[in-house]
Design an enzyme around this catalytic site. Structure first.
Site, short mmCIF file in Angstrom:
data_model
loop_
_atom_site.label_atom_id
_atom_site.label_comp_id
_atom_site.label_asym_id
_atom_site.label_seq_id
_atom_site.Cartn_x
_atom_site.Cartn_y
_atom_site.Cartn_z
N GLU A 15 2.68 11.32 -13.44
CA GLU A 15 2.33 10.26 -12.49
C GLU A 15 2.56 8.86 -13.05
O GLU A 15 2.15 7.87 -12.43
CB GLU A 15 0.88 10.42 -12.05
N SER A 165 -0.95 14.17 -7.73
CA SER A 165 0.27 13.91 -6.96
C SER A 165 1.02 15.19 -6.61
O SER A 165 2.24 15.18 -6.43
CB SER A 165 1.20 12.93 -7.70
N SER A 298 -0.61 3.49 0.16
CA SER A 298 -1.49 4.57 -0.30
C SER A 298 -2.66 4.78 0.66
O SER A 298 -3.02 3.89 1.44
CB SER A 298 -2.02 4.26 -1.70
#
Length: 324
Positions: A15, A165, A298
């Site tokens: 990530e 993720s 996000s």
């Protein structure tokens, strides 16, 4: 006097690049009238301050300071934007706690607990938190496909236990595909969790401390174009993210209460984002993120915006709460 804020980003995991994007957004939106923001990149081999000219200045790890052109800069607070290790699993939190330095994330034990999916679910089950049926496997153990299928059924999800993720996650429809999915998960972690498939509406719920109060943000409904909410769905536009979620008042009430209960029961601080799947009106917990993505796109910023909280206010509140 303006506060010096270290925005830590990067990290050691897959990530890393996503974290850099989050950190750069925080750097962009912090109020320059209140704060002097410094981008601090954390890698396995180097920690450094990245200045406005993209020049690198080494971090002194003994006290987490930076020397810039002969001047020593020390920080009033750390804004944690590292997804994965070492920013989401408790390592950086423990380091800053030893230094007595305020930081925007939860404490080290809670970070380590929530980052470990197996331990998190085991801790919450005695409180009656609904979740999927799970099977645990460590690298080196004998893999019994029949035992796995007997326990969790098909389809099922194979996940790296300590990753984010959707790295190392596979949805398995046939027993013959288990081996490849397990090998994929072991590339990310030496521990994996295999979970039963929950067929229902998926939502993500942010819980933050804002103006000194625990605040539950509007839920986001996740509709993936792929087989599940994988990396492509999260970051490459292969999903719909609908905020507020199109769920009933009963479902909304249930998931808000559950998300707030988990936050308070675990003693969490700062930002969190929890993932749930509804079976009927009952939300089942999948996982908790304690350093969620912070780009304009996000989920947590989307939810804050729907609640009338701008990015400037969202980021400012994290620092205010850390310094409180």
């Amino acid at each position: 006097m303006k506060k010096n804020i270290a925005i830590i980003m990067g990290g050691y995991s897959s990530e890393h690049n996503i974290s850099i994007k989050s950190g750069n957004v925080v750097h962009k939106y912090l109020d320059r009238e209140k704060y002097n923001p410094y981008r601090i990149v954390i890698t396995k081999y180097r920690w450094y301050y990245l200045d406005e000219l993209e020049q690198e200045h080494a971090v002194e790890r003994s006290d987490f300071s930076v020397g810039i052109h002969g001047k020593k800069v020390q920080f009033d607070c750390v804004f944690n934007a590292i997804h994965g290790t070492p920013g989401e699993d408790g390592l950086m939190q423990a380091y800053f706690e030893l230094l007595g330095m305020p930081h925007t994330s939860c404490d080290h034990y809670e970070a380590a607990l929530t980052f470990n999916k197996r331990d998190l679910l085991s801790t919450l089950k005695p409180y009656g938190i609904p979740c999927a049926t799970s099977y645990y496997l460590n690298k080196g153990q004998t893999v019994d496909d029949d035992a796995i299928v007997d326990k969790v059924g098909l389809p099922c999800f194979v996940k790296a236990n300590r990753a984010g993720s959707s790295y190392g996650v596979s949805k398995v429809h046939n027993k013959a595909d288990l081996a490849n999915a397990i090998a994929t998960a072991f590339k990310e972690d030496s521990q994996i969790i295999i979970e039963s498939f929950l067929d229902g509406t998926e939502v993500s719920v942010g819980v933050i401390t804002f103006n000194n109060e625990v605040t539950v943000l509007p839920a986001t409904e996740i509709i993936s174009e792929n087989d599940f909410f994988d990396f492509e769905a999260k970051y490459l536009g292969k999903s719909q993210e609908i905020t507020p979620a199109r769920i009933s008042e009963k479902q909304e009430s249930n998931v808000r209460q559950l998300a707030e209960f988990i936050y308070k029961t675990l003693g969490l601080k700062g930002y969190t984002r929890s993932e749930f799947i509804f079976i009927g009106d009952v939300p089942h917990l999948l996982e908790i993120n304690t350093t969620p993505g912070l780009t304009e796109e996000s989920l947590l910023p989307q939810q804050a915006k729907t609640a009338g909280i701008s990015l400037e206010e969202l980021f400012d509140s994290a620092i205010v709460e850390a310094l409180r």
